[in-house]
Design a protein around this motif. Structure first.
Motif, short mmCIF file in Angstrom:
data_model
loop_
_atom_site.label_atom_id
_atom_site.label_comp_id
_atom_site.label_asym_id
_atom_site.label_seq_id
_atom_site.Cartn_x
_atom_site.Cartn_y
_atom_site.Cartn_z
N ALA A 35 68.26 69.28 74.22
CA ALA A 35 66.85 69.09 73.81
C ALA A 35 66.21 67.98 74.65
CB ALA A 35 66.79 68.75 72.33
N ALA A 36 66.94 66.89 74.86
CA ALA A 36 66.37 65.76 75.61
C ALA A 36 66.10 66.15 77.06
CB ALA A 36 67.32 64.56 75.54
N GLU A 37 67.03 66.90 77.69
CA GLU A 37 66.80 67.34 79.08
C GLU A 37 65.58 68.26 79.16
OE1 GLU A 37 70.38 69.14 80.66
OE2 GLU A 37 71.56 67.32 80.38
N THR A 38 65.43 69.15 78.18
CA THR A 38 64.30 70.09 78.19
C THR A 38 62.98 69.33 78.02
OG1 THR A 38 65.74 71.76 77.25
CG2 THR A 38 63.37 72.19 77.10
N VAL A 39 62.98 68.37 77.12
CA VAL A 39 61.76 67.59 76.90
C VAL A 39 61.41 66.77 78.16
CG1 VAL A 39 60.80 65.66 75.54
CG2 VAL A 39 61.99 67.54 74.39
N ALA A 40 62.43 66.30 78.89
CA ALA A 40 62.16 65.55 80.13
C ALA A 40 61.45 66.46 81.15
CB ALA A 40 63.46 65.00 80.70
N VAL A 41 61.86 67.74 81.19
CA VAL A 41 61.20 68.68 82.11
C VAL A 41 59.74 68.89 81.66
CG1 VAL A 41 61.19 71.04 83.01
CG2 VAL A 41 63.37 69.85 82.70
N ALA A 42 59.53 69.05 80.36
CA ALA A 42 58.16 69.24 79.84
C ALA A 42 57.30 68.03 80.21
CB ALA A 42 58.19 69.44 78.33
N HIS A 43 57.86 66.82 80.06
CA HIS A 43 57.08 65.61 80.39
C HIS A 43 56.71 65.58 81.87
CE1 HIS A 43 58.53 63.28 76.59
NE2 HIS A 43 57.70 64.24 76.32
N ALA A 44 57.65 66.03 82.73
CA ALA A 44 57.34 66.06 84.17
C ALA A 44 56.20 67.04 84.46
CB ALA A 44 58.60 66.45 84.95
N LEU A 45 56.07 68.05 83.60
CA LEU A 45 54.96 69.02 83.74
C LEU A 45 53.69 68.54 83.03
CD1 LEU A 45 57.09 72.22 83.03
CD2 LEU A 45 55.77 71.85 85.13
N GLN A 46 53.71 67.29 82.56
CA GLN A 46 52.56 66.69 81.84
C GLN A 46 52.30 67.38 80.49
OE1 GLN A 46 51.34 64.00 83.38
NE2 GLN A 46 52.51 64.46 85.22
N ILE A 47 53.34 67.96 79.91
CA ILE A 47 53.17 68.57 78.58
C ILE A 47 53.76 67.57 77.57
CG2 ILE A 47 53.76 70.54 77.10
CD1 ILE A 47 54.05 72.16 79.78
N PRO A 48 52.90 67.03 76.68
CA PRO A 48 53.33 65.91 75.84
C PRO A 48 54.17 66.33 74.63
CG PRO A 48 51.03 66.42 75.40
CD PRO A 48 51.49 67.39 76.45
N VAL A 49 55.35 66.85 74.91
CA VAL A 49 56.26 67.26 73.84
C VAL A 49 56.88 66.02 73.21
CG1 VAL A 49 58.39 68.52 73.35
CG2 VAL A 49 56.75 69.43 75.00
N SER A 50 56.98 66.04 71.89
CA SER A 50 57.57 64.88 71.21
C SER A 50 59.06 65.13 70.97
CB SER A 50 56.84 64.67 69.88
OG SER A 50 57.69 64.05 68.95
#
Ligand code: NDP
Ligand code: KPL
Length: 313
Positions: free
Chosen positions: A220-235
């Motif tokens: 989950a943490a790795e996936t959220v890091a990818v989302a953040h790099a895409l500027q998608i503010p996943v919590s």
């Protein structure tokens, strides 16, 4: 609204039945002869917390329909989206909208090969459904649907569709932050589905072991890091909370990926972990745990395929 549901399986059955029961004009586009025969003869049966309902609506392969639909809702597994989309080009008119709330990433881009990108709506649902047998669907508990245009632009049709879905009991909202909802669900699915598929454990068993818990949370943490790099503010805390809730409340549940592995079927791993890896490479974000689980599930798929064809493994 004249609505086609593509794929009369668990989710297609749930959405199609609820929309038909609320007075919408629904048709099912399917490919499997046994499913078409069962729904033609007996209707589609949905059992949920409100009881058992049977709807009798048109069902057939794409080529048995000829008029364009107002809305085409895709509910095939991701690896069938391309075949399904290309078979129904003749049912797409200038006013037709498409909707995908399938799990994973990449379905909308495939649908855009046939339906103009500006008429595609994407989203996420956490409503659950199980297919008991052909044309017989069960759904227990509640959930929601969140939708918005693929282009990100505001279109009044999205709110109209959300209202129609909500009136059908599908709790749908038009949500400009839909990419956030999509990525939260991907993080959830990447973590739980692949770990359960590889370990053979149900959700509760993964959650009850320190190893299973930390493996799922790392994905989950790795996936959220990818989302953040895409500027998608996943919590991340919200995703962890959803996973923790599943560990406690969905203890006996086997995610669809585990069910697919057990049945020797193809899984949606390419659309879930595979899509995260692809985006991670593009963004320069390492995803070692997501990748390890991806590789393991791919090997299990190959093994199942070889077994089915009487191969060496
Ligand atoms: N089930 C759930 O609780 C949830 C599922 N989802 C997502 O929703 C999507 C659908 O899942 P689900 O309903 O469980 O899947 P199912 O396998 O139950 O249903 C898919 C249906 O599509 C049919 N199909 C295959 N190819 C085509 C085609 N070319 N044209 C039309 N129909 C076709 C399948 O037939 P056949 O079986 O013969 O291949 C099957 O009847 C997936 O992306 C899933 O991840 C999202 C949230 C929850
Ligand atoms: C029902 C749920 C949310 C469980 O992981 C799911 O999406 C799946 O099984 O694929």
């Amino acid at each position: 609204m004249n609505i086609a549901i593509v794929g009369a399986g668990a989710m297609g059955g749930l959405f199609g039945a609820r929309l038909a029961l609320s007075g919408q004009q629904v048709s099912f586009i399917e490919v499997t002869p046994a499913t078409i025969a069962a729904i033609s003869s007996n209707g589609l049966s949905l059992s949920d917390d409100k009881g058992v309902h049977t709807v009798r609506v048109p069902v057939g392969t794409a080529d048995t329909f000829s008029e364009p639909f107002d809305l085409i809702v895709f509910f095939t597994k991701g690896f069938h989206t391309r075949g399904a989309a290309h078979a129904l080009g003749h049912l797409v008119g200038p006013e037709t909208w498409a909707l995908s709330v399938q799990n994973g990433l990449g379905n909308a881009e495939i649908i855009a090969e046939v339906i103009p990108r500006e008429r595609i709506i994407v989203g996420m649902t956490n409503l659950p459904a199980d297919l008991r047998s052909a044309g017989v669907v069960h759904s227990h508990g509640d959930g929601q649907v969140r939708i918005w245009t693929l282009s990100g632009q505001h279109c009044p049709e999205v709110s109209q569709i959300a209202e129609i879905f909500s009136l059908a009991g599908l709790h749908c909202s038009a949500d400009p932050q839909v990419q956030q909802a999509i990525w939260e669900k991907i993080a959830f699915n990447a973590a739980l589905n692949s770990v359960c598929a590889v370990s053979g454990c149900n959700v509760g068993t993964v959650g009850s072991s320190d190893e299973g818990r930390s493996l799922a949370l790392r994905i989950a943490a790795e996936t959220v890091a990818v989302a953040h790099a895409l500027q998608i503010p996943v919590s991340l805390p919200q995703v962890e909370q959803a996973i923790d809730h599943a560990f406690r409340m969905h203890t006996n549940h086997k995610p669809s990926m585990l069910q697919d592995i057990e049945a020797g079927r193809q899984t949606e791993i390419d659309f879930i972990n595979g899509a995260v890896i692809e985006q991670g490479i593009k963004q320069g974000v390492p995803t070692p745990t997501v990748t390890a689980l991806y590789q393991l599930v791919k090997m299990m798929e190959t093994n199942a395929r070889l077994k089915k064809s009487g191969g060496p493994i």
